[in-house]
Design an enzyme around this catalytic site. Structure first.
Site, mmCIF file in Angstrom:
data_model
loop_
_atom_site.group_PDB
_atom_site.id
_atom_site.type_symbol
_atom_site.label_atom_id
_atom_site.label_comp_id
_atom_site.label_asym_id
_atom_site.label_seq_id
_atom_site.Cartn_x
_atom_site.Cartn_y
_atom_site.Cartn_z
ATOM 1 N N CYS A 135 0.835 -1.203 0.000
ATOM 2 C CA CYS A 135 0.000 0.000 0.000
ATOM 3 C C CYS A 135 0.868 1.252 0.000
ATOM 4 C CB CYS A 135 -0.921 0.000 1.220
ATOM 5 S SG CYS A 135 -1.926 1.481 1.341
ATOM 6 N N CYS A 138 -0.412 4.141 2.095
ATOM 7 C CA CYS A 138 -0.220 3.979 3.543
ATOM 8 C C CYS A 138 1.237 4.222 3.929
ATOM 9 C CB CYS A 138 -0.572 2.572 4.020
ATOM 10 S SG CYS A 138 -2.007 1.829 3.286
ATOM 11 N N ASP A 139 2.148 3.657 3.177
ATOM 12 C CA ASP A 139 3.540 3.586 3.635
ATOM 13 C C ASP A 139 4.527 4.420 2.835
ATOM 14 O OD1 ASP A 139 2.773 1.786 5.611
ATOM 15 O OD2 ASP A 139 2.938 0.081 4.270
#
Ligand code: NDP
Length: 313
Positions: A135, A138-139
């Protein structure tokens, strides 16, 4: 056979827990089964910095504990167990948990999520949370001014590579075929991006690094007479080879799209079966964010409440 449930929620990511909060506050006495991975996909990420309300960020697992506590505070019953079969042809609806217990319910909210596909390399497990991610949104933030690689050649991979190019210094795309599968516009976007280098006809076969990912072992033209080993130095390894919606057990009754995402009657969360609602990633081929999942969980609980009221249940 246990007592009939008014609102049965399947799955415990942000969608399921939010549905439980709203359903509990509406006195639906919801019962939520957590599924295989309590807390859902967020429990595999590290820091979540894009969920509103956490100005200093929060870890995925901590955030899911907060969601759970909030649902329990209003009386939701949260139980371990995974839905293994359903019968949506009868009223009440029937859901089998762990192949043994059958629960009868007036409404069912499906929030079983999706599972990111991985290549299946042992190194993906070894470096999970230490440079391996599925992701970018997200990261990606943790890879500012670093080098990363994205595996895949579809729209998701192009989108993730483009997103990461706004943060990282260099983005490799590792594409197993000699062409991209993505839509034309996405292909053009990555081709024109000076930070993105596409490694066509490359397969990732391993990762290396002392404290987290420091590089990837690739094979160019794998299986061909001129196959060649190539190592690249990277700090992050992102998988973008697709997601599998966890919808298999519903397919006999519930209408799915060609990939397996549950179809809902926008703007509601209604499925084609009365009294069955779907929210979160299992019904979301587009956004796949914790905050959007939570939003649809809220909508599903409101839809379930209105349905129960209409039917006098
Ligand atoms: P896709 O199935 O379209 O693409 C997957 C990519 O990963 C392909 O390049 C595929 O390679 C590659 N791949 C799959 N398995 C492996 C493997 N084991 N090793 C190496 N490479 C692998 O998935 P997406 O998630 O990209 O897209 C899913 C759907 O969602 C599509 O319909 C897409 O159009 C849509 N979508 C739309 C977006 C938008 O419009 N903004 C954004 C994101 C997705 P190969 O081609 O060789 O099979």
């Amino acid at each position: 056979m246990s007592k009939k449930v008014r609102c049965l929620i399947l799955g415990s990511g942000p969608a399921g827990y939010t549905a439980a909060i709203y359903a509990a506050r509406a006195n639906l006495e919801p019962v939520l089964y957590e599924g295989l991975q309590p807390g859902g996909q967020l429990t595999t990420t590290t820091d979540v910095e894009n969920f509103p309300g956490y100005p200093d960020g929060v870890t995925g697992p901590e955030m899911m504990i907060d969601f759970k506590k909030q649902a329990e505070r209003f009386g939701a019953t949260i139980l371990p167990g995974r839905a293994t079969a359903v019968d949506f042809s009868t009223r009440p609806l029937k859901v089998t948990i762990d192949n043994e217990k059958v629960i009868e319910a007036d409404t069912v909210i499906i929030s079983t999520g999706a599972t990111a596909k991985y290549l299946g390399l042992p190194d993906e497990t070894k470096y999970m949370g230490q440079g391996v991610s599925a992701c970018a949104t997200c990261d990606g933030f943790f890879y500012r001014r670093k080098k990363v690689a994205v595996v895949g050649g579809g729209d998701t991979a192009c989108e993730e590579a483009t997103y990461l190019s706004g943060l990282a210094d260099k983005v490799y795309m590792i594409v197993r075929k000699p062409y991209l599968r993505a839509s034309q516009i996405m292909q053009e976007r990555v081709m024109k991006n000076p930070k993105i280098e596409i490694l066509f006809e490359h397969n990732a076969v391993g990762l290396f690094g002392e404290n987290g990912v420091e590089g990837a072992h690739l094979i160019k033209r794998m299986g061909e007479p001129d196959e060649e080993k190539v190592d690249i130095a990277i700090d992050g390894f992102f998988l973008a080879i697709g997601h599998t919606p966890n919808s298999n057990i519903f397919k006999e009754y519930i209408e799915l799209d060609e990939v397996g995402f549950i179809k809902t009657a926008y703007p509601s969360t209604k499925t084609n079966v009365e009294g069955v609602f779907a929210c979160g990633d299992v019904a979301d081929p587009l956004y796949k964010q914790a905050v959007t999942a939570a939003g649809t969980g809220c909508r599903a609980a409101i839809d379930a409440d209105r349905y129960l009221l209409e039917k006098g249940l």
